[in-house]
Design an enzyme around this catalytic site. Structure first.
Site, short mmCIF file in Angstrom:
data_model
loop_
_atom_site.label_atom_id
_atom_site.label_comp_id
_atom_site.label_asym_id
_atom_site.label_seq_id
_atom_site.Cartn_x
_atom_site.Cartn_y
_atom_site.Cartn_z
N HIS A 53 50.50 88.49 96.35
CA HIS A 53 49.38 87.35 96.58
C HIS A 53 50.09 86.30 96.94
CE1 HIS A 53 47.76 90.41 94.09
NE2 HIS A 53 48.62 90.36 93.07
N GLN A 56 49.05 82.50 95.89
CA GLN A 56 49.64 82.09 94.16
C GLN A 56 50.67 80.79 94.47
OE1 GLN A 56 49.45 85.54 91.35
NE2 GLN A 56 47.63 85.14 92.06
N ARG A 77 45.89 83.67 84.57
CA ARG A 77 44.97 83.89 84.55
C ARG A 77 43.65 82.79 84.88
NH1 ARG A 77 40.85 88.72 84.64
NH2 ARG A 77 40.34 87.77 83.81
N ARG A 205 39.89 97.46 86.04
CA ARG A 205 39.30 96.20 85.17
C ARG A 205 37.72 95.36 86.52
NH1 ARG A 205 42.55 91.94 85.30
NH2 ARG A 205 44.73 93.31 85.44
N HIS A 228 46.30 97.55 90.99
CA HIS A 228 47.11 97.36 89.60
C HIS A 228 46.29 98.18 88.42
CE1 HIS A 228 46.46 92.84 91.15
NE2 HIS A 228 47.56 92.80 91.17
N GLU A 231 48.96 96.43 83.35
CA GLU A 231 50.34 95.57 83.96
C GLU A 231 49.93 94.94 81.87
OE1 GLU A 231 49.12 92.39 86.80
OE2 GLU A 231 50.57 91.04 85.78
N HIS A 265 52.63 97.28 88.73
CA HIS A 265 52.98 97.76 88.02
C HIS A 265 53.07 98.59 86.67
CE1 HIS A 265 52.19 93.39 88.29
NE2 HIS A 265 50.67 93.42 88.64
N ASP A 316 54.48 89.26 93.76
CA ASP A 316 53.69 89.33 93.14
C ASP A 316 52.92 87.83 92.87
OD1 ASP A 316 51.06 90.00 91.95
OD2 ASP A 316 52.59 90.90 89.63
ZN LIG Z 1 49.26 91.32 91.07
#
Ligand SMILES: [Zn+2]
Length: 449
Positions: A53, A56, A77, A205, A228, A231, A265, A316
């Site tokens: 990502h 980030q 998060r 999710r 994902h 994780e 993950h 990541d």
């Molecule tokens: Zn990720």
């Protein structure tokens, strides 16, 4: 056609000396000839970074200060959502340019960009729905890294289809909106050499089983699928509570795990689940540095390897970027947990080689990059080391690779080639300094707000 010669090269079958590599006009390897002609450098296959990502990277180092309550992935998060709320498309392009320049300098030659930051800060789509993906493609083009763009489908806030929270509004699409985004993403990478597309339902999710199936159906032949999975313990518990099964078991039961899939993950997969993942030919996408940083847990790598599971590595969160540090952290977590050494090496074999070759093979499959390694038909993606560097003194072959993974300082990678084109020379990417200045200005603005 051009030819390059190397003192040693790590080929899929092992180390060979005096290797000549012929590269065609498209940047793919046409022929590999050992015992041909001596060269200066030692050549490794470029490492795929199967999970990034990019934005980030901008918040790296800014979340290491304890909060008022216990810190976890979930409190991190919240900080990540606050950071990304301020990013413009220009910011994302600048941060991705820096991240990709660093990836190249540290041995990654392809990036799988799991891209979920789609919309304007108020949640409205940009006029070009794929504006952000276009910025990612521009960063890849400028730096020369191969791109696998993985637009991510994100519709809900929790397992079972719960409503999203405000911090997630830049990510959200329904299936129709996502189909438009996918078309825009295809346009964004058209004409970008070495680029391809995959699709990424974000997680259980953010997407229901039915939506994950619908997203899979949008993928064209040969395009990979990423998600994902497992994780966090909390998401495993929620899946059991709401779906009656842990996340990986739910995906397996729905018939959604095959060799097209990469499970990012997979940290809390059970031995039984991981055996079925291995049997299905799916890749476990491991992100050891980020998983350490976020306190996710330790993936049961030895058991997964024993049943023939394929793995690759990803940066990541990009808190620290490097192929060697990902592999080292993967092995060190196992050593700490098992109080043992050389856990992921075969009997009598080199740990560095087992990790590097395993991650090249798994990463190439996960990103549908074609043949893996220094072999005919593969992209001419090469990482070059200088055997005269003090870090590699009196060494050859596996000992050089073990030293790179476990013992070398940053900067020992002398050159990096992508698709037969040199993108890092004397250890430095030409855009690094400029990208650092641009990102410093962005951070000054955001942190002052
Ligand atoms: Zn990720």
């Amino acid at each position: 056609m051009r030819s390059m010669v190397f003192a040693e090269a790590l080929l899929p079958e092992g180390w060979r000396r005096d290797v000549r590599v012929d590269v065609d006009a498209q940047g793919r390897i046409a022929a590999v000839v050992p015992d041909a002609q001596p060269g200066r450098f030692v050549a490794l296959p470029g490492m795929p970074n199967l999970h990034s990502h990019a934005f980030q990277r901008g918040m790296a180092g800014l979340t290491e200060h304890a909060g008022a309550s216990d810190d976890s992935f979930w409190t991190w998060r919240e900080l990540m959502y606050r950071f990304l709320a301020q990013l413009t498309p220009e910011d994302v392009e600048a941060i991705a340019t820096l991240a990709y320049a660093e990836m190249l300098e540290r041995g990654f030659t392809r990036v799988g960009e799991f891209h979920y930051l789609h919309h304007a800060p108020d949640g409205a789509p940009y006029a070009d729905r794929a504006e952000m993906g276009t910025r990612i493609a521009a960063a890849a083009q400028a730096t020369g890294i191969n791109l696998t763009l993985l637009p991510s489908f994100y519709a809900h806030g929790e397992i079972g289809g719960a409503p999203p929270v405000q911090g997630q509004r830049r990510f959200l699409n329904d299936l129709d909106g996502f189909a438009m985004l996918v078309e825009g993403s295809r346009r964004a990478i058209a004409g970008l050499p070495g680029a391809n597309l995959g699709l990424a339902p974000h997680s259980l999710r953010a997407a229901t089983i039915e939506e994950i199936r619908a997203v899979g159906a949008m993928a064209q032949a040969g395009e990979p699928l990423h998600i994902h999975a497992a994780e966090q313990v909390r998401e495993v518990e929620a899946a059991i509570r709401i779906l009656g099964l842990p996340p990986i078991a739910a995906l397996l039961q729905a018939g959604l795990v095959s060799e097209r899939w990469c499970l990012i993950h997979a940290t809390h997969g059970t031995a039984g689940e991981l055996a079925r993942v291995a049997q299905a030919g799916a890749v476990a996408g491991l992100c050891p540095v980020t998983e350490s940083n976020l306190g996710d847990g330790i993936f049961a790598a030895p058991g997964f390897r024993e049943v023939g599971g394929m793995f690759g590595v990803g940066t990541d969160s990009n808190v620290l970027i490097g192929a060697a540090v990902e592999l080292r952290t993967l092995e060190y977590a196992q050593r700490l947990a098992l109080r043992s050494r050389n856990v992921l090496a075969p009997r009598g074999g080199s740990t560095g080689r087992a990790l590097w070759q395993g991650a090249v093979e798994g990463g190439s499959r996960a990103l549908a990059a074609g043949p893996a390694g220094i072999a005919p038909g593969a992209w001419a993606d090469l990482v070059l080391l200088d055997p005269d560097d003090a870090a590699f003194a009196a060494r050859s072959g596996d000992r050089i690779l073990d030293s790179l993974v476990f013992a070398a300082r940053d900067g020992v990678i002398r050159e990096v080639w992508v698709g037969g084109r040199r993108v890092v020379e004397d250890g430095v990417h030409p855009l690094r300094a400029q990208a650092e200045r641009r990102v410093a200005a962005i951070l000054a603005r955001i942190l002052a707000a």
